[in-house]
Each structure stands twice: as C-alpha cells, then as structure tokens.
Design a protein around this motif. Structure first.
Motif, mmCIF file in Angstrom:
data_model
loop_
_atom_site.group_PDB
_atom_site.id
_atom_site.type_symbol
_atom_site.label_atom_id
_atom_site.label_comp_id
_atom_site.label_asym_id
_atom_site.label_seq_id
_atom_site.Cartn_x
_atom_site.Cartn_y
_atom_site.Cartn_z
ATOM 1 N N HIS A 253 -12.416 27.603 -90.434
ATOM 2 C CA HIS A 253 -13.098 29.122 -90.305
ATOM 3 C C HIS A 253 -14.607 29.178 -89.817
ATOM 4 N N ARG A 254 -15.451 27.942 -91.326
ATOM 5 C CA ARG A 254 -16.465 28.028 -91.429
ATOM 6 C C ARG A 254 -17.585 27.747 -89.721
ATOM 7 N N GLY A 255 -18.528 28.294 -90.028
ATOM 8 C CA GLY A 255 -19.574 28.243 -88.614
ATOM 9 C C GLY A 255 -19.531 29.100 -87.572
ATOM 10 N N HIS A 256 -18.751 30.582 -88.205
ATOM 11 C CA HIS A 256 -18.921 31.855 -87.405
ATOM 12 C C HIS A 256 -19.472 32.919 -88.756
ATOM 13 N N HIS B 171 -26.742 24.528 -96.145
ATOM 14 C CA HIS B 171 -25.893 26.175 -95.958
ATOM 15 C C HIS B 171 -25.750 27.216 -96.456
#
Length: 109
Positions: A48-51, A85
């Motif tokens: 679910h990373r990058g959202h 990040h």
C-alpha cells in the motif's frame, strides 16, 4: 509506555475491500513532559506504499493532537537518515531537524 501512564493517540488507514489495517501512526503523551508529544512509529504495509497513506495518517493524528491536547506546543520525532520518504513527509508537515543520534552495531559470529 501505557503502563507508565502515557497516553497513545493512534490513527490508522483501513483497506475498504479487505478490512485490513494498512497504515498506522502513534503519538505518545507523557504527563511528566506536559507540552511535548512524541511522534513514534508511522508504518505503511508494503503493498500500500506510494499512495500517501503515511502522510494522511500522520496528518490526521497531528490534527487530533491539536484538538484534544491544545496545550502541546512541540512534537518530537525521529527517522533513520536513509528513510528519505518519511523525512520528506516530516519536512512537508513542518518538522525541522533538531539534532542527530547515532547507533553502533557489532556483528558477533
């Protein structure tokens, strides 16, 4: 931490399709340090990373902190230097570097 009388504020994101919790963050408040909160873990499950979930849960929890604990004037957090990040998220949220910490490791075979 809770056994020591601290309060934990937790924000989480849930996948509506599966019901799985996919991101969370926690802020601790210690009655021995009024006016200061400690931003601890912020984690997002790899699929679910990058959202933007890390940013969203962290922002939701900071807003809750402001609402429920308006006397808190400072939030301390920490990050690994290589976690670019999350460091970027912290900068976007207005956090500023206040110091550095080091850890050493020795591998024993």
């Amino acid at each position: 931490m809770l056994a020591e009388g601290q309060t934990a504020l937790v924000a989480a994101a849930q996948d509506r399709r599966t019901g799985e919790l996919v991101a969370y963050t926690v802020i601790y408040l210690d009655p021995a340090k009024p006016g200061v909160a400690e931003q601890d873990d912020t984690l997002v499950a790899p699929p679910h990373r990058g959202h933007g979930l890390g940013m969203l849960v962290k922002l939701a929890n900071l807003r809750r902190l402001q609402t429920e604990y308006p006397a808190v004037g400072r939030v301390m957090t920490f990050n690994a230097e290589e976690n670019e990040h999350m460091l970027s998220i912290n900068v976007q949220l207005g956090f500023k570097p206040a110091g550095y910490d080091g850890e050493w490791q020795k591998r024993i075979k």
